[in-house]
Design a protein around this motif. Sequence first.
Motif, short mmCIF file in Angstrom:
data_model
loop_
_atom_site.label_atom_id
_atom_site.label_comp_id
_atom_site.label_asym_id
_atom_site.label_seq_id
_atom_site.Cartn_x
_atom_site.Cartn_y
_atom_site.Cartn_z
N ASP A 250 -33.42 27.48 -95.64
CA ASP A 250 -34.81 27.10 -95.94
C ASP A 250 -35.77 27.60 -94.86
O ASP A 250 -36.68 26.90 -94.43
CB ASP A 250 -34.94 25.58 -96.09
CG ASP A 250 -34.51 24.83 -94.83
OD1 ASP A 250 -33.81 25.43 -93.99
OD2 ASP A 250 -34.87 23.64 -94.69
N GLU A 252 -38.90 29.62 -93.36
CA GLU A 252 -40.27 29.69 -93.86
C GLU A 252 -40.91 31.02 -93.47
O GLU A 252 -40.54 31.62 -92.45
CB GLU A 252 -41.09 28.54 -93.28
CG GLU A 252 -40.48 27.17 -93.54
CD GLU A 252 -41.08 26.11 -92.62
OE1 GLU A 252 -42.14 26.37 -92.03
OE2 GLU A 252 -40.45 25.05 -92.48
N PRO A 292 -46.71 31.05 -98.59
CA PRO A 292 -46.27 29.91 -97.78
C PRO A 292 -45.19 29.05 -98.42
O PRO A 292 -44.38 28.44 -97.71
CB PRO A 292 -47.56 29.12 -97.58
CG PRO A 292 -48.64 30.15 -97.66
CD PRO A 292 -48.18 31.12 -98.70
N SER A 293 -45.14 28.98 -99.75
CA SER A 293 -44.17 28.11 -100.42
C SER A 293 -42.77 28.72 -100.50
O SER A 293 -41.82 28.03 -100.86
CB SER A 293 -44.66 27.77 -101.83
OG SER A 293 -44.82 28.96 -102.60
N ARG A 295 -39.09 29.94 -99.64
CA ARG A 295 -38.01 29.53 -98.75
C ARG A 295 -36.85 30.50 -98.95
O ARG A 295 -36.58 30.97 -100.07
CB ARG A 295 -37.57 28.09 -99.04
CG ARG A 295 -38.64 27.05 -98.76
CD ARG A 295 -38.97 27.00 -97.28
NE ARG A 295 -39.99 26.00 -96.97
CZ ARG A 295 -41.30 26.24 -96.94
NH1 ARG A 295 -41.74 27.47 -97.20
NH2 ARG A 295 -42.16 25.29 -96.65
N HIS A 320 -39.01 28.07 -88.89
CA HIS A 320 -38.23 27.06 -89.60
C HIS A 320 -38.75 25.68 -89.23
O HIS A 320 -38.96 25.38 -88.05
CB HIS A 320 -36.74 27.18 -89.24
CG HIS A 320 -35.87 26.24 -90.00
ND1 HIS A 320 -35.04 25.31 -89.38
CD2 HIS A 320 -35.69 26.07 -91.33
CE1 HIS A 320 -34.39 24.64 -90.29
NE2 HIS A 320 -34.76 25.07 -91.50
N GLN A 321 -39.01 24.89 -90.24
CA GLN A 321 -39.51 23.53 -90.05
C GLN A 321 -40.75 23.49 -89.17
O GLN A 321 -40.91 22.65 -88.30
CB GLN A 321 -38.40 22.64 -89.46
CG GLN A 321 -37.20 22.49 -90.40
CD GLN A 321 -36.09 21.64 -89.82
OE1 GLN A 321 -36.07 21.34 -88.62
NE2 GLN A 321 -35.16 21.23 -90.67
#
Length: 356
Positions: A250, A252, A292-293, A295, A320-321
């Motif tokens: 996940d 980003e 941005p959405s 992953r 990440h995160q």
Amino acid sequence: LWLGYWVLVALWAVPLWWYWLRERKRIRALSEAEKIYEKKILQWKKWFFAIATLFIGLVFLYTIPHWFLQHKVMEGAMGSAKEVGVKTKVFFETTPASPVPEIVTQLAFALKDTNGNPLRGLAIDHERILHIIIVSEDFKDFAHIHPEDLGPVGEDTIQSAMFKANYVFPLAGRYLIAVDFLHEKHPGSETFLVDVGGARGASAMPDDFSSTKNFNGYTVSFSTDPAIPRSGEESSLRYVIYKEGQAVGDLEPYLGAPMHLAIVSQDLFSFIHTHGEIHDSQTGAARHELVPSDRFGPEIEGHVVFPRAGLYQVFGELKHQGKTTVTSFLVRVEKGSEKDSKNGMLNDMPMEEHHE
């Protein structure tokens, strides 16, 4: 140069005042009736010569030297957007002019066209108007900053094509300053070297060729294809990211890309700014521009053409995160099939940008 200006002013001022002194001596020999008129003329000449001398001194002893000094520290080498045949100049200066460690230094960039006018057609690229990469000569310090870090960049600033950013150099030594921008849909890039005052002390160049390292709690595996890249030939860079033994799926986007890559040769002569890419799970198509959405993970791939044989430090930025992590790997490049010239310049790659 400063002595030449004084000589130039003297060549103009001395004859004027020599003439004035000669006239004053001549008038003294005249009769009293003749002196009245001649003294009035001489008085006007005195004020005219004084104003002329002051003007010449102001122009050649202050204005022109100040202008040359200012542009000497600003002017960099000429960059080009070869696809459209448009040449641009990037002017650069620091405040203070001689940066010192641990003190805020202002970095100022002025982008000009060949006529010296503000460069038009600048556009946002990967969420920023200007990308500024800073790397120390021993590769231990790395930064990626932007004018937007100081606040929103308005249309007036874009039209003036003058941008500023702040940076605190952590230690003394030489630093590479690279600036990237997008002009009329074509990437532009320029590099500068800045010497930061003080004694950094002896610092050995990196010799760690490890392919797996830990960064900020993440284990990153790095490999190249071919295993030993060759100059002038395209190479693939492959990253696999783990955290606590688990593949990270996940990740980003960081500034609109899966990863930003800054690649610097050991002598600071060659610089490449490119971006990582991911592959669509259904079509297999490569994507290097994300929203941005998005992953993705744990794999990120990059492509690069190393311009010369030698050692290169490859900095990679991933997110990440909500946190950005900087990775760093050393790559040895062998001489390839193309001419290995220190004065050579490679054309921009179709999707990315690089500068030597």
